[in-house]
Design a protein around this motif. Sequence first.
Motif, PDB file in Angstrom:
ATOM      1  N   MET A 123     101.349  57.199  -4.776  1.00  0.00           N
ATOM      2  CA  MET A 123     100.094  56.482  -4.530  1.00  0.00           C
ATOM      3  C   MET A 123      98.875  57.397  -4.487  1.00  0.00           C
ATOM      4  N   PHE A 126      95.134  57.080  -6.376  1.00  0.00           N
ATOM      5  CA  PHE A 126      94.168  56.038  -6.063  1.00  0.00           C
ATOM      6  C   PHE A 126      93.294  56.377  -4.850  1.00  0.00           C
ATOM      7  N   THR A 146      98.396  57.627   3.403  1.00  0.00           N
ATOM      8  CA  THR A 146      98.087  57.864   1.998  1.00  0.00           C
ATOM      9  C   THR A 146      97.526  59.264   1.760  1.00  0.00           C
ATOM     10  N   THR A 246     101.164  49.208   0.483  1.00  0.00           N
ATOM     11  CA  THR A 246      99.950  49.635  -0.204  1.00  0.00           C
ATOM     12  C   THR A 246     100.101  49.450  -1.702  1.00  0.00           C
ATOM     13  N   GLY A 248      97.657  50.056  -5.542  1.00  0.00           N
ATOM     14  CA  GLY A 248      96.440  50.643  -6.083  1.00  0.00           C
ATOM     15  C   GLY A 248      96.388  50.598  -7.596  1.00  0.00           C
ATOM     16  N   ASP A 261      92.287  50.997  -3.857  1.00  0.00           N
ATOM     17  CA  ASP A 261      93.529  51.055  -3.103  1.00  0.00           C
ATOM     18  C   ASP A 261      93.443  50.083  -1.937  1.00  0.00           C
ATOM     19  N   SER A 263      95.751  48.672   1.543  1.00  0.00           N
ATOM     20  CA  SER A 263      96.941  48.845   2.373  1.00  0.00           C
ATOM     21  C   SER A 263      96.902  47.905   3.568  1.00  0.00           C
TER      22      SER A 263
END
Length: 383
Positions: A123, A126, A146, A246, A248, A261, A263
Amino acid sequence: MRKSLIAATLLASVACTAHAQSSVTLYGLLDVGINYDSNIGGHRQYSMSTGNLAGNRWGVRGTEDLGGGLKVLFVLENGFSLVNGRLGQGGDEFGRQAYVGLSSPKLGTVTFGRQYDSLNDLMYPFVAAQMWAGYTSAHPGDVDNTDASNHVNNAIKFTSVSYGGFTFEGTYSLGGVAGRFNQNQVLTVAANYVRGPLTLGAAFANAQDPNFSYFGNNAASSTTGSNMGSPVYSGYASAKSEQIFTAGAAYVVGAATFAVDYSNTQFKDIGTLPGLPATGAGGDARFHDIEVNVLYRVTPALSIGAGYNFLKGYGVNGATYNQGAIGMDYFLSKRTDFYAKAVYQHASGTDSTGGRAVASLNGLTASSSQSQAEIAVGMRHRF
């Protein structure tokens, strides 16, 4: 004499063969800068800082070819502070990564040890904090991990090969508690898809007893007290589990890369772990987070970025955090760059402690007010 020469020749041959089949590489990154922080516990602060854009590290990585494409691989990676030489990650010798595993070009890679979780691995494209803005621009408190604030111990990870641009990954961390199989377990799964200028990704994470398994997994962590330092979620240290979803997307248009993004993070069954902060005991705390950012490459050497992040707490809390970041990066060479960045956050509502929400940029001591800003200039060097 002749026998000695023959023996030396044979040893040299074996050494050359072993060298051809394996490799070991030393690598590292150094990041240092000068920072201005508008409010650190009620005071302005000017300081030398380290790891503004990327954590300082040195490590060794290696592979051994077993034949048929199968390889053994390993990584040992240390984190440290450049300004005082101290170990990072709570004093762990190889606190960033320490793992060994097997890799196949047909099946994928399986590794064992202390590692990043799958959410972080797939991830990061993003998130501005990972790409160009640094750790203080992470989602408040890095509530959804993240920005990889939390590493995972005792982890088994599988990463697939790419199937037409599609890659998936799963990480499972054994709790290691006798008689309690589920205690301290962490599970993360993620997938992304890359096709031309488009990148898509999604991930899910579940951590049991997160105060100890997800937040408290280094040498300096408490085995009985709270390991959650940010007021964004410190009142939920007694939660039985943490769950994160999450997703993205990123798209390249000419010299610009646009990314978004989202979440959703939940701390569930607050009050389950005794002796820890339990604001809203018996309930769940949830957070929506959305980030939009853009990176524009002015020249091959110069890039500028801007991003905005919105975090909203609901359930047993009602805090809201608005945050913006801008940054500039100039590369003198492939290994050395100079940067400048600024991050601003404004908080409102009631936070996890049950009090008035105050601004708290990730990794900094919280502000005494609802606002906090940081400006940093510095340099990085890779080797």
